[in-house]
Design an enzyme around this catalytic site. Structure first.
Site, PDB file in Angstrom:
ATOM      1  N   ARG A 222       0.853  -1.197   0.000  1.00 37.97           N
ATOM      2  CA  ARG A 222       0.000   0.000   0.000  1.00 37.97           C
ATOM      3  C   ARG A 222       0.886   1.244   0.000  1.00 37.97           C
ATOM      4  O   ARG A 222       0.630   2.210  -0.701  1.00 37.97           O
ATOM      5  CB  ARG A 222      -0.954   0.010   1.193  1.00 37.97           C
ATOM      6  CG  ARG A 222      -1.682   1.348   1.332  1.00 37.97           C
ATOM      7  CD  ARG A 222      -2.904   1.328   2.238  1.00 37.97           C
ATOM      8  NE  ARG A 222      -2.734   0.536   3.431  1.00 37.97           N
ATOM      9  CZ  ARG A 222      -1.946   0.856   4.461  1.00 37.97           C
ATOM     10  NH1 ARG A 222      -1.251   1.962   4.457  1.00 37.97           N
ATOM     11  NH2 ARG A 222      -1.853   0.051   5.504  1.00 37.97           N
TER      12      ARG A 222
ATOM     13  N   TYR B 292     -16.400  17.644 -14.317  1.00 39.67           N
ATOM     14  CA  TYR B 292     -16.947  16.297 -14.480  1.00 39.67           C
ATOM     15  C   TYR B 292     -18.026  16.012 -13.422  1.00 39.67           C
ATOM     16  O   TYR B 292     -17.871  16.389 -12.254  1.00 39.67           O
ATOM     17  CB  TYR B 292     -15.784  15.302 -14.379  1.00 39.67           C
ATOM     18  CG  TYR B 292     -16.174  13.858 -14.238  1.00 39.67           C
ATOM     19  CD1 TYR B 292     -17.004  13.249 -15.180  1.00 39.67           C
ATOM     20  CD2 TYR B 292     -15.724  13.104 -13.163  1.00 39.67           C
ATOM     21  CE1 TYR B 292     -17.360  11.924 -15.038  1.00 39.67           C
ATOM     22  CE2 TYR B 292     -16.073  11.777 -13.022  1.00 39.67           C
ATOM     23  CZ  TYR B 292     -16.895  11.189 -13.958  1.00 39.67           C
ATOM     24  OH  TYR B 292     -17.250   9.875 -13.819  1.00 39.67           O
TER      25      TYR B 292
ATOM     26  N   ASP C  14      -7.842  19.456 -13.551  1.00 36.37           N
ATOM     27  CA  ASP C  14      -8.098  18.118 -14.088  1.00 36.37           C
ATOM     28  C   ASP C  14      -7.660  18.149 -15.557  1.00 36.37           C
ATOM     29  O   ASP C  14      -8.281  18.823 -16.382  1.00 36.37           O
ATOM     30  CB  ASP C  14      -9.595  17.798 -13.957  1.00 36.37           C
ATOM     31  CG  ASP C  14      -9.918  16.388 -14.408  1.00 36.37           C
ATOM     32  OD1 ASP C  14      -9.169  15.833 -15.230  1.00 36.37           O
ATOM     33  OD2 ASP C  14     -10.937  15.832 -13.943  1.00 36.37           O
TER      34      ASP C  14
ATOM     35  N   LYS D  49      -8.640   7.241 -19.174  1.00 44.09           N
ATOM     36  CA  LYS D  49      -8.954   7.842 -20.467  1.00 44.09           C
ATOM     37  C   LYS D  49      -7.744   7.794 -21.413  1.00 44.09           C
ATOM     38  O   LYS D  49      -7.264   6.723 -21.720  1.00 44.09           O
ATOM     39  CB  LYS D  49      -9.504   9.250 -20.240  1.00 44.09           C
ATOM     40  CG  LYS D  49     -10.601   9.320 -19.154  1.00 44.09           C
ATOM     41  CD  LYS D  49     -11.796   8.468 -19.466  1.00 44.09           C
ATOM     42  CE  LYS D  49     -12.896   8.355 -18.429  1.00 44.09           C
ATOM     43  NZ  LYS D  49     -12.688   8.659 -17.062  1.00 44.09           N
TER      44      LYS D  49
END
Lengths: 381, 377
Positions: B46, B98, B170, B195
């Site tokens: 992690r 978004y 973003d 994306k």
């Protein structure tokens, strides 16, 4: 640590300690085709992944250790492993082969190896005298044994047959798919090469197609290494990693599967609609004593013949816990119809002679609760 | 180094141990320690995983920041950035962000007293007016989704600096291949790497890049404490995708440009939104801060029923959520990306029921145009 580690210990740590740079417990998946060289004429030990890949190597070394062999080799499938081994033989060679072997191996011998001039002589390898006679035929260069056989679970006397083959200078190859190194170690018994469909018990989750070869001596290792690289049917890094992951739980899985299989075989042998049960763990099985002397367990494959072959379609349709599917050795229990599935490439006359009749079904017993499995069979029988 | 070369060799371009030309996939949870008193760099996956780290180094180098961090999704990345703030803090956020960003701010961070003002970031004065004493950050998206409105990155970074705000952008629609906001003065860049960066519609991933090591450290603490990390398989796939980002983006952009121009001539199409069109509002600002228009084109049909009929009639584009993949994807913002924005709010922002969004893939542009023509009937 001078005493050799138990196989459970070796396998639980399969792939550990492979990456001293990070200490990663799980072997890294080297999804790479090529390796950069430090300088001209230097290599990190890895050049191109067909030749050697660190993830595949972790699997290969684990297999070699489990089998106490010299070196292990991982292939794209069990048949790719066997095909590579057959390329050791020259044209004109003959191979004494277990007659009721896996249908895919039969097809490989008949449809592929034959055209390269390799001829299979099929014998009942549970009949030592028949093997002795066959080995005396001219041109015999190898003995290929599957034991227990698929699907009738006949047992070959491995130490005796291996000694006979050695006597005539033939290489002995044992397909150990059904028992795994946890139960039977053919190299310890003198075999030269052991082959596996690692898709089965070794990986054990019906999620990877893989094959393996383990060689007993450095001479055999060198020849297999050459062929593995030259022919190139290697196992990819993702599948190598999955196979390694599967090996960690092999001893546990096999123990549970074997325990379930013993109970189911016993139950089947008392069922009125079952004509015969083939399971080497049953005291009445003709190979029971031989297997007991050369293996530490009986595996989890069962074949049985129903009284009324016309009921087979209803049985295959009616099972709810067993999956009607080809393959074996996974954690899920499977039921297979050898005559139309695994052995479809054999002529019906051959199938009849071998005893692979229209009423014969094969079970690969998984790790489900055995009461559920028995109830499922009870409902369909 | 030319940017196309950097895409191939950013960060670690080979395994230091074996020379493997592809970084190994460390599918491991933990790392054996040589010294129990002094743990090695890797102790638990992690916190640090070599595969994820290779991706993090690559995106930091490509965006020109001090530190990169990989998350389980774009939203995990964005939410982890919002965890930098405290109750009572105020953020100025572009109104056209978004839908998922809008949802997490209104639905989750709102209940933890993170105040948000949504403003039209095309207008620097509107942004300035929204800044309060409690304002801590400015969050923008440019081009915005789905109408591709352009925000002036340099003006925003200057405003943020003037008021001591963290500037966050973003950069999903552009990718660092076309636009590098840190070079315009931004503090934090976020990505849905699902994306263009991943580019094959085969993974879910998010990335954050911090301009300074200090902000990078704060975000690293959040990443490790909150734990929304990206797994090694997906980290590896994202790295693999980044290698072809340049060639994919060039080809997709070229087709998008041709399609946008063709769409403008179609009688069924009321309006086309694409920053590459000569009359796109903000085009000049856009090309002052980005080297291309990317491959997302939105266009408006007569009404909701016309849009639905069109979505049902196309064959080549996949109808669905997401964008940036090698496959052309046709989306319907009203029920997909912006479903979480109330309809009235949507309409007010110009996202009509007739609006569709096309993410142009690597198919042949003529085939795509032929299919769209058939769908218009």
């Amino acid at each position: 640590m001078t005493a050799p580690l138990a196989i459970e210990t070796q396998l639980a740590q399969a792939g550990c300690r492979r990456d001293p740079r990070t200490g990663a417990l799980s072997a890294p998946i080297y999804q790479t085709a090529s390796f950069a060289h430090p300088a001209l004429g230097q290599s990190t030990g890895f050049d191109y992944s067909r030749t050697s890949n660190p993830t595949r190597l972790a699997l290969e070394e684990t297999l070699a250790a489990a089998e106490a062999g010299h070196r292990g080799f991982a292939f794209a499938s069990g048949l790719a492993a066997i095909d590579t081994v057959l390329r050791l033989l020259e044209a004109g060679s003959r191979v004494v082969v277990t007659e009721d072997l896996y249908g895919g191996t039969f097809r490989l011998f008949e449809k592929a190896a034959r055209s390269f001039g390799i001829e299979a002589l099929y014998v009942d390898t549970s009949d030592t005298e028949a093997v002795r006679r066959a080995l005396k035929e001219p041109g015999v260069r190898a003995l290929f044994i599957e034991s227990p056989t698929n699907p009738l679970l006949k047992i070959a006397n491995l130490p005796v047959l291996i000694a006979l083959a050695r006597g005539v200078g033939a290489v002995t190859i044992v397909d150990n798919t059904f028992l795994t190194p946890c139960r039977q170690r053919p190299l310890d018994l003198g075999a030269d090469l052991v082959v596996y469909s690692a898709t089965k018990y070794l990986s054990g989750h019906n999620d990877v197609v893989a094959g393996a070869v383990v060689a007993r001596t450095s001479e055999w290792s060198e020849r297999i290494a050459f062929l593995q690289n030259a022919v190139g049917a290697v196992l990819g890094p993702q599948d190598s990693w999955l196979a390694l992951r599967g090996l960690k739980t092999l001893p546990l899985r096999l123990k549970q599967q074997e325990e379930n299989a013993g109970r189911i075989a016993e139950w089947l042998s008392r069922h009125p609609r079952v004509k015969s049960v083939y399971y080497p763990g049953l005291p009445g099985h003709p190979g029971h004593d031989t297997l007991k002397s050369q293996a530490s367990g009986f595996g989890a494959m069962i074949a049985f013949e129903v009284e009324d072959a016309a009921r087979v379609p209803a049985i295959l349709e009616g099972v709810r816990v067993f999956l009607f599917a080809e393959s074996l050795g996974g954690v899920e229990s499977l039921i297979t119809y050898p005559r139309v599935q695994t052995h479809a490439d054999m002529a019906s006359a051959v199938l009849d002679r071998l005893g692979i009749g229209p009423g014969l079904l094969r079970l690969s017993v998984g790790i489900e609760n055995v009461a559920d499995l028995i109830r499922d069979l009870e409902n369909v029988l | 180094m030319n940017y196309r070369t950097r895409l191939i060799h950013a960060g670690r371009d080979r395994d230091p141990y074996t020379g493997a030309s592809s970084i190994p996939i460390y599918q491991t949870s933990t790392f054996a320690q040589a010294d129990p008193e002094h743990l090695g760099h890797y102790d638990y996956a992690r916190s640090d995983n070599p595969t994820r780290e290779a991706l993090e180094e690559a995106i930091a180098a490509l965006e020109g920041g001090a530190r990169g961090l990989a998350f389980a999704s774009g939203m995990a990345a964005i939410s982890s950035v919002f965890l930098l703030f405290r109750p009572g803090d105020h953020l100025v956020v572009g109104e056209a962000v978004y839908g998922g960003t809008y949802r997490v701010l209104q639905g989750l961070f709102h209940q933890w007293q993170l105040d948000v003002s949504f403003v039209d970031t095309r207008d620097p004065d509107a942004v300035r007016r929204a800044i309060r004493p409690s304002t801590r950050a400015l969050f923008v998206e440019t081009p915005a989704n789905p109408l591709l409105q352009i925000t002036d990155l340099r003006a925003m970074a200057a405003l943020a600096a003037e008021h001591g705000l963290l500037s966050i952008v973003d950069n999903t629609f552009m990718s660092p291949y076309l636009q590098r906001p840190i070079e315009c003065g931004f503090d934090i860049v976020v990505h849905s790497a699902t994306k263009f960066l991943g580019g094959h519609s085969d993974l879910i991933a998010g990335l954050v890049v911090a301009r300074t090591a200090e902000v990078g450290r704060r975000l690293k603490t959040i990443q490790n404490s909150f734990g929304g990390i990206l797994g090694p398989q997906d980290s590896w796939l994202t790295l693999r995708g980044i290698k072809t980002l340049g060639v994919r983006m060039d080809a997709q952009q070229e087709s998008a440009d041709a399609i946008a121009r063709w769409l403008r001539e179609q009688p069924a199409v009321r309006r086309v939104y694409y920053p590459g069109l000569p009359d796109h509002p903000g085009r000049e600002v856009h090309f002052g801060q980005a080297s291309g228009a990317s491959a997302v084109v939105s266009f408006e049909l007569a009404d909701g029923p016309a849009a639905v009929a069109f979505l049902k009639a196309v064959h080549l584009p996949l109808v669905g959520v997401s964008l940036g993949g090698v496959e052309t994807i046709l989306s319907y913002p009203a029920t997909m990306s912006h479903a979480s924005v109330p309809r009235a709010e949507r309409q007010a922002r110009g996202i009509s029921d007739g609006l569709v969004r096309l993410s142009v893939g690597l198919e042949d542009a003529e085939d795509l145009i032929a299919d769209l023509r058939d769908a218009f009937g």
